[in-house]
Design an enzyme around this catalytic site. Sequence first.
Site, PDB file in Angstrom:
ATOM      1  N   CYS A  17       6.033  47.829 -41.581  1.00 58.48           N
ATOM      2  CA  CYS A  17       6.052  46.710 -42.524  1.00 58.48           C
ATOM      3  C   CYS A  17       7.463  46.124 -42.591  1.00 58.48           C
ATOM      4  O   CYS A  17       8.434  46.852 -42.810  1.00 58.48           O
ATOM      5  CB  CYS A  17       5.616  47.232 -43.895  1.00 58.48           C
ATOM      6  SG  CYS A  17       5.946  46.099 -45.247  1.00 58.48           S
TER       7      CYS A  17
ATOM      8  N   ASP B 214      14.031  34.588 -49.763  1.00 58.84           N
ATOM      9  CA  ASP B 214      13.001  34.357 -48.758  1.00 58.84           C
ATOM     10  C   ASP B 214      13.634  33.706 -47.532  1.00 58.84           C
ATOM     11  O   ASP B 214      14.515  32.855 -47.663  1.00 58.84           O
ATOM     12  CB  ASP B 214      11.920  33.439 -49.344  1.00 58.84           C
ATOM     13  CG  ASP B 214      10.674  33.396 -48.498  1.00 58.84           C
ATOM     14  OD1 ASP B 214      10.743  32.820 -47.386  1.00 58.84           O
ATOM     15  OD2 ASP B 214       9.636  33.931 -48.926  1.00 58.84           O
TER      16      ASP B 214
ATOM     17  N   GLY C 175      -2.894  33.855 -49.136  1.00 60.86           N
ATOM     18  CA  GLY C 175      -1.555  33.374 -48.813  1.00 60.86           C
ATOM     19  C   GLY C 175      -0.509  34.465 -48.671  1.00 60.86           C
ATOM     20  O   GLY C 175       0.661  34.172 -48.471  1.00 60.86           O
TER      21      GLY C 175
ATOM     22  N   HIS D  58       4.336  41.593 -53.224  1.00 63.82           N
ATOM     23  CA  HIS D  58       5.515  40.808 -53.600  1.00 63.82           C
ATOM     24  C   HIS D  58       5.066  39.613 -54.399  1.00 63.82           C
ATOM     25  O   HIS D  58       3.901  39.278 -54.454  1.00 63.82           O
ATOM     26  CB  HIS D  58       6.323  40.379 -52.388  1.00 63.82           C
ATOM     27  CG  HIS D  58       5.617  39.514 -51.396  1.00 63.82           C
ATOM     28  ND1 HIS D  58       4.643  40.014 -50.540  1.00 63.82           N
ATOM     29  CD2 HIS D  58       5.731  38.203 -51.108  1.00 63.82           C
ATOM     30  CE1 HIS D  58       4.201  39.031 -49.769  1.00 63.82           C
ATOM     31  NE2 HIS D  58       4.840  37.914 -50.097  1.00 63.82           N
TER      32      HIS D  58
END
Length: 146
Positions: free
Chosen positions: A51, A77, A139, A146
């Site tokens: 991950c 991000d 999405g 998160h």
Amino acid sequence: MRNRKYSKKVKNISHHLFHYLNLFKLSPLFNHNKLLEVIMADESITGTGKCPFCEIVDGKIPAKVVAEDDNHLAFLDINPRNPGHTLVIPKKHYASILEIPEEEAGNLFRFVKKVATGVFIGIKADGVSIAQSNGFSAGQMVPHMH
């Protein structure tokens, strides 16, 4: 030098994720679960087949960390939707909200509030939005809550 290495690694991860997303979206047999399997198994994305967020927690993938405590990590991000777009994760891997114990979810959201307040003040925002998606169809691009 470190910034270039960070940028190259981030661009590499982004390129592979977008490649897979576009490939699967064009397929008439698009399957979100299969996409997850392919992404997690492809070592060219994270270098290990793990991950990506767990790799960030382990320090194997660089991130611009904005806040951290013993159980949570907040970082910017790599493809922000707006200034200050920050991801907040539990350090322990949970694929979605359906897996995280209720008490840990509560602790995570308290951490989210602290981070949101800091980002709001830090970038002098007019507003803040908090989203949490579960599953690719909702999405969620990385299978780590998160």
